[in-house]
Design an enzyme around this catalytic site. Structure first.
Site, short mmCIF file in Angstrom:
data_model
loop_
_atom_site.label_atom_id
_atom_site.label_comp_id
_atom_site.label_asym_id
_atom_site.label_seq_id
_atom_site.Cartn_x
_atom_site.Cartn_y
_atom_site.Cartn_z
N ASP A 167 27.53 62.34 7.83
CA ASP A 167 26.02 62.28 6.46
C ASP A 167 24.57 62.88 6.99
O ASP A 167 24.03 63.16 6.04
CB ASP A 167 26.15 60.83 6.34
CG ASP A 167 27.42 60.36 5.34
OD1 ASP A 167 27.80 61.49 5.18
OD2 ASP A 167 27.71 59.07 5.90
N ARG A 212 38.57 59.43 8.72
CA ARG A 212 39.11 58.21 9.16
C ARG A 212 38.86 57.18 8.53
O ARG A 212 38.17 57.24 7.55
CB ARG A 212 37.81 58.16 10.65
CG ARG A 212 38.28 57.39 11.58
CD ARG A 212 37.38 57.48 12.51
NE ARG A 212 36.29 56.45 12.29
CZ ARG A 212 35.39 55.53 13.02
NH1 ARG A 212 35.65 56.17 14.58
NH2 ARG A 212 34.11 55.31 12.35
N ASP A 221 26.16 57.92 11.26
CA ASP A 221 27.27 59.12 10.69
C ASP A 221 26.71 60.45 11.16
O ASP A 221 26.35 61.41 9.86
CB ASP A 221 27.74 58.16 9.56
CG ASP A 221 29.40 59.56 8.88
OD1 ASP A 221 29.98 58.75 8.54
OD2 ASP A 221 29.13 60.35 8.80
N THR A 254 41.91 51.14 8.66
CA THR A 254 42.44 51.29 10.38
C THR A 254 41.41 52.05 11.21
O THR A 254 42.26 52.13 12.41
CB THR A 254 43.14 52.34 9.75
OG1 THR A 254 43.27 53.51 9.17
CG2 THR A 254 44.76 50.64 8.85
C1 PRP Z 1 33.94 61.37 12.00
C2 PRP Z 1 33.54 62.16 13.90
C3 PRP Z 1 34.93 62.24 13.53
C4 PRP Z 1 35.60 61.29 13.99
C5 PRP Z 1 35.27 60.61 15.38
O1 PRP Z 1 34.21 62.07 10.70
O2 PRP Z 1 33.15 64.07 13.43
O3 PRP Z 1 35.49 63.63 13.59
O4 PRP Z 1 34.61 60.23 12.97
O5 PRP Z 1 36.37 59.01 14.84
P1 PRP Z 1 37.39 58.36 15.82
O6 PRP Z 1 36.82 59.71 17.54
O7 PRP Z 1 37.33 57.18 16.19
O8 PRP Z 1 38.33 59.54 15.63
P2 PRP Z 1 34.61 61.51 9.24
O9 PRP Z 1 36.21 60.53 9.40
O10 PRP Z 1 33.32 60.22 9.92
O11 PRP Z 1 34.65 62.38 8.64
P3 PRP Z 1 33.63 63.71 8.06
O12 PRP Z 1 33.33 64.45 8.90
O13 PRP Z 1 34.34 64.31 7.23
O14 PRP Z 1 32.35 62.15 8.18
N1 URA Z 2 31.87 59.02 13.40
C1 URA Z 2 30.31 59.37 13.21
O1 URA Z 2 29.78 60.55 12.43
N2 URA Z 2 29.98 58.51 14.00
C2 URA Z 2 30.61 57.29 14.87
O2 URA Z 2 29.54 57.10 15.51
C3 URA Z 2 31.35 57.49 14.72
C4 URA Z 2 31.77 58.29 14.10
#
Ligand code: PRP
Ligand code: URA
Length: 242
Positions: free
Chosen positions: A208, A109, A205, A113
């Protein structure tokens, strides 16, 4: 935002074990090791519920005593973990459905944006399964989930379900509007998104917390919002209250 009626494609687990484990998962003192174990256990429970409507066909079985007609699951199932955080959900699903194929999709994400950016796609040219289960712990704005369903439908996926641990109402609205045919299975629907697009109360997160990657205070889910991000969230919340 909370309390709005949920569309019929949304299934929120009512199992007490799910509620118990989810509370442990949310706890900020939960270590990455315990967090990963809980993600796995919750996925097992949600996966069991998400696959409750799979069709079966007759299968002749010879028991040590006599023959009988048993059942076998009919559709070929594909698991689609969304990198990174969806990775922690794969093993539990494979325990339930050992013959499932696993097709990885990488999306992150964009911080400003909140739009999904695709960086990895291991799908073959044409769909090889009849049912796709998208695995991603968080359904926040719904952008990542809607983009994943777009990719899967363009691939030829006939039936898609989203399995997530926590959803925000904004994410449910986005995904359901774009793809009303997609069932959404979750452990909980939380109150809302904060100005940075994190689910509150949420769990922080998910990537993380699973992988022990803490990038510093400015990357904390509660840290000050950027104007652009806050506007994206406000727009989603306006759409929701219409
Ligand atoms: C997180 C999560 C989803 C997304 C959800 O991933 O695992 O894929 O955010 O958010 P949305 O519904 O607003 O699109 P992230 O982008 O943090 O990536 P990561 O898993 O690599 O940390
Ligand atoms: N992605 C995450 O990991 N946590 C949130 O709360 C939103 C997006």
């Amino acid at each position: 935002m909370a309390g709005l009626p949920l569309p019929p494609n949304v299934h929120v687990s009512r199992h007490p074990l799910v509620a118990h484990k989810l509370s442990l998962l949310r706890d900020r003192t939960t270590t990455p090791k315990l967090f990963r174990e809980l993600v796995r256990e919750l996925t097992w429970l949600l996966g069991y519920e998400a696959m409750a409507d799979l069709s079966t066909q007759a299968r002749e079985v010879e028991t040590p005593l006599e023959s009988m007609t048993g059942r076998q699951v009919e559709p070929k199932v594909g698991l689609i973990p969304v990198l990174r955080a969806g990775l922690g959900m794969v093993d539990a699903m494979l325990e339930l459905m050992p013959s499932a194929e696993v097709w990885h999709i990488g999306l992150y994400r964009a911080e400003r944006t909140l739009k999904p950016v695709e960086y990895y796609n291991k799908l073959p040219d044409a769909a090889t399964v009849q049912l796709c289960l998208i695995l991603d712990p968080m359904l926040a704005t719904g952008g990542s989930a809607a983009a994943t369903v777009d990719i899967l439908k363009a691939w030829g996926a006939a039936r898609v379900k989203q399995v997530s641990l926590i959803a925000a109402p904004e994410g449910i609205a986005t995904l359901s509007a774009a793809h009303p045919d997609v069932d959404i299975h979750v452990a909980a629907v939380d109150r809302a998104l904060n100005e940075r697009g994190y689910i509150v109360p949420g769990l922080g997160d998910a990537g993380d917390r699973q992988f022990g990657t803490f990038a510093g205070p400015s990357s904390e889910p509660g840290h000050g919002a950027m104007d652009e991000t806050a506007e994206v969230v406000r727009r989603l919340q306006r759409d929701l209250s219409r």
